[in-house]
Write an enzyme that holds these catalytic residues in place. Structure first.
Site, PDB file in Angstrom:
ATOM      1  N   SER A  88     -81.602  39.903 -21.937  1.00 53.30           N
ATOM      2  CA  SER A  88     -80.415  39.798 -21.079  1.00 53.30           C
ATOM      3  C   SER A  88     -80.490  38.549 -20.214  1.00 53.30           C
ATOM      4  O   SER A  88     -81.582  38.099 -19.843  1.00 53.30           O
ATOM      5  CB  SER A  88     -80.376  41.030 -20.178  1.00 53.30           C
ATOM      6  OG  SER A  88     -79.473  40.847 -19.126  1.00 53.30           O
ATOM      7  N   TYR A 112     -84.911  46.513 -13.932  1.00 57.15           N
ATOM      8  CA  TYR A 112     -84.400  46.418 -15.305  1.00 57.15           C
ATOM      9  C   TYR A 112     -84.684  45.018 -15.865  1.00 57.15           C
ATOM     10  O   TYR A 112     -85.208  44.858 -16.969  1.00 57.15           O
ATOM     11  CB  TYR A 112     -82.890  46.727 -15.309  1.00 57.15           C
ATOM     12  CG  TYR A 112     -82.163  46.194 -16.513  1.00 57.15           C
ATOM     13  CD1 TYR A 112     -82.380  46.737 -17.776  1.00 57.15           C
ATOM     14  CD2 TYR A 112     -81.253  45.130 -16.395  1.00 57.15           C
ATOM     15  CE1 TYR A 112     -81.714  46.232 -18.885  1.00 57.15           C
ATOM     16  CE2 TYR A 112     -80.584  44.630 -17.494  1.00 57.15           C
ATOM     17  CZ  TYR A 112     -80.826  45.177 -18.738  1.00 57.15           C
ATOM     18  OH  TYR A 112     -80.174  44.662 -19.830  1.00 57.15           O
ATOM     19  N   LYS A 141     -87.205  43.478 -19.064  1.00 54.40           N
ATOM     20  CA  LYS A 141     -86.786  42.573 -20.151  1.00 54.40           C
ATOM     21  C   LYS A 141     -87.705  41.348 -20.177  1.00 54.40           C
ATOM     22  O   LYS A 141     -88.137  40.894 -21.231  1.00 54.40           O
ATOM     23  CB  LYS A 141     -85.331  42.127 -19.952  1.00 54.40           C
ATOM     24  CG  LYS A 141     -84.312  43.211 -20.192  1.00 54.40           C
ATOM     25  CD  LYS A 141     -84.192  43.564 -21.676  1.00 54.40           C
ATOM     26  CE  LYS A 141     -83.164  44.641 -21.953  1.00 54.40           C
ATOM     27  NZ  LYS A 141     -83.213  45.179 -23.301  1.00 54.40           N
TER      28      LYS A 141
END
Ligand code: UD1
Length: 354
Positions: free
Chosen positions: A124, A149, A153
Site C-alpha cells: 500500500s 497497518y 505492510k
C-alpha cells in the site's frame, strides 16, 4: 497457468479473480471470510461463466494451507489476504501483526516447501512517509508509515527482500496501491464494508443512495487549491489488471521489484463530490468536519516505473470510478448482505461449482 489468490473473496480479490479468469488463468482462491462473503465469489462466476476452487483457509493454519498446495499444482501466488483498517490497527495492533505478518510468513514457508517461488504481494502507498511537497511519490520516496497497518505492510516488504536474499529463485513483485475505488462495470461486485464506511468512496456512495444523510469532509484548510485532501484514486478494475501485468513480468527475472499502482493524478474531496453529483444528477449534502488524525494533505503516485517495466497504466477516469461505484451501490443498497452465504465449518472446505 494456475494462480493461487489469497484473500480472493474481498473487494480487490473479486475484481482480480474476474480479470484472471477472463484472461485464461486457472485460479484457486483461499480466504478466511472474516471480512468477506462467498456471495462475491459466486458473482465472479456469474460474470465470467467460469468455475474455480475456493477454500476456506486461514493463512495461519499451515496444515490446511499445505493441503491446498498438495491438491493443486500452483505456479504463482497473488497474496492479498490481510486486515486493512487503519483505525482498527491502531486500537488492536497485535491482531494486525499476528494476522498480516505471521500469515505471510506461513504462506512463504509453504510456498518454499512446494517449490513455488513466484509471488505478487499487495502492499500500500501507506508505507510511504508523508510528503512535504506537492509532488508525485515515486518508489524511491522514503518509507515511514504512520500506523500499525502500514507498519505490517512495510515489515512484510522487508521480509520478502530477506527471503529473496536467502534464495534467489524467488520472483517477487510488490504492488503499492494508492486509493482503489469504483466497482466492476456489471454492478455485480464492489466494495462491501461492514458498518459505516471509513473511506471516501463507499461513504459518498451511501450518501448518494440516501443510506447516510451527509458526507463529513475531514478538513477544508489543507494547503491544496480548495482546502480538501488530494488523493490518487484508481479504478479497481485498472488495479486488478495491474496484477496481471506484474504476474506476466515475474517470468522476466528473479528478484524483488516494487511498483506503484495509481493513475498519477490527484483529485480533492470536493472534486470527487462534484463528479459524483454530475454522474448521478443528485445533490450531495456535506458538512465540514475537523481534520482526521493521520490524514495527509496530498498523495499521488509517480506511475512511470509500472508503465516502463510492466507496460501497465490505468485507463479509467474519475467519471467511470463514480459511475461504477454508484451502479454497484444502487443495485446492491445492502451490499452482499441480503444474499450472504456463510461458510459453515471452520476446516478446509472446497466449493466446487462445476
Ligand atoms: C485510507 C487509508 C489507507 C488505505 C486507503 C484505502 C487512512 C489514514 N488511510 O487512505 O491506508 O490504503 O484508505 O483506500 O485511513 N474523507 C472525507 N470524508 C470521509 C472519508 C474520507 O473527507 O468520510 C477524505 C479524507 O480526509 C481524505 C480523502 O477523503 O482526504 C480520502 O480518504 P480515504 O478514502 O479514507 O482514503 P485515505 O485516507 O487516503
Amino acid at each position: 497457468m494456475k494462480v493461487l489468490v489469497t484473500g480472493g473473496a474481498g473487494y480487490i480479490g473479486t475484481h482480480l479473480c474476474v480479470e484472471l479468469l477472463e484472461n485464461g488463468y486457472e485460479i484457486v482462491v483461499i480466504d478466511n471470510f472474516s471480512t468477506s462473503t462467498l456471495e462475491g465469489l459466486r458473482r465472479v462466476r456469474e460474470i465470467t461463466g467460469k468455475s474455480f476452487h475456493v477454500y476456506y483457509v486461514n493463512l495461519l493454519d499451515k496444515k490446511n494451507l499445505k493441503k491446498v498446495f498438495s491438491l493443486h499444482q500452483i505456479d504463482s501466488v497473488i497474496h492479498l489476504a490481510g486486515y486493512k483498517s487503519v483505525r482498527e490497527s491502531t486500537s488492536d495492533p497485535m491482531k494486525y501483526y499476528r494476522n498480516n505478518i505471521e500469515g505471510t510468513m506461513t504462506l512463504c514457508e509453504v510456498m518454499q516447501e512446494f517449490n513455488v517461488t513466484s509471488l505478487v504481494f499487495s502492499s500500500s502507498a501507506t508505507v510511504y512517509a508523508p510528503v512535504e511537497k506537492y509532488e508525485a511519490i515515486s518508489e524511491k520516496h522514503p518509507l515511514g508509515p504512520t500506523n500499525p497497518y502500514g507498519h505490517t505492510k512495510r515489515l512484510i516488504e522487508e521480509m520478502l527482500r530477506d527471503i529473496f536474499d536467502s534464495n534467489t529463485d524467488w520472483c517477487i513483485r510488490i504492488l503499492r496501491y494508492f486509493n482503489p475505488v469504483g466497482a466492476h462495470k456489471s454492478g455485480l461486485i464492489g466494495e462491501n464494508p461492514k458498518g459505516i464506511p471509513a473511506n471516501l468512496f463507499p461513504y459518498l456512495s451511501k450518501v448518494v443512495v440516501g443510506k447516510l444523510p451527509a458526507l463529513f469532509i475531514y478538513g477544508d484548510d489543507y494547503p491544496t487549491p480548495d482546502g480538501t485532501g488530494i488523493r490518487d484514486y484508481i479504478h479497481v478494475t485498472d488495479l486488478a489488471k495491474g496484477h496481471l501485468y506484474a504476474l506476466h513480468n515475474l517470468s522476466s527475472s528473479s528478484g524483488v521489484n516494487v511498483y506503484n499502482l495509481g493513475t498519477g493524478k490527484g483529485y480533492s474531496v470536493f472534486e470527487m463530490l462534484r463528479e459524483f453529483e454530475s454522474v448521478t444528477g443528485k445533490i450531495i449534502p456535506y458538512l465540514i468536519a475537523p481534520r482526521r488524525k493521520g490524514d495527509v494533505a496530498f498523495s499521488f503516485a509517480d506511475v512511470s516505473k509500472a508503465k516502463e517495466e510492466l507496460g501497465w497504466e490505468a485507463t479509467r477516469g474519475i467519471d467511470s470510478m463514480c459511475h461504477d461505484a454508484w451502479k454497484w451501490q444502487r443495485n446492491n443498497p445492502n451490499g452482499y448482505e441480503l444474499t450472504r452465504i456463510k461458510p459453515l465449518k471452520k476446516e478446509v472446505m472446497s466449493y466446487d461449482w462445476l
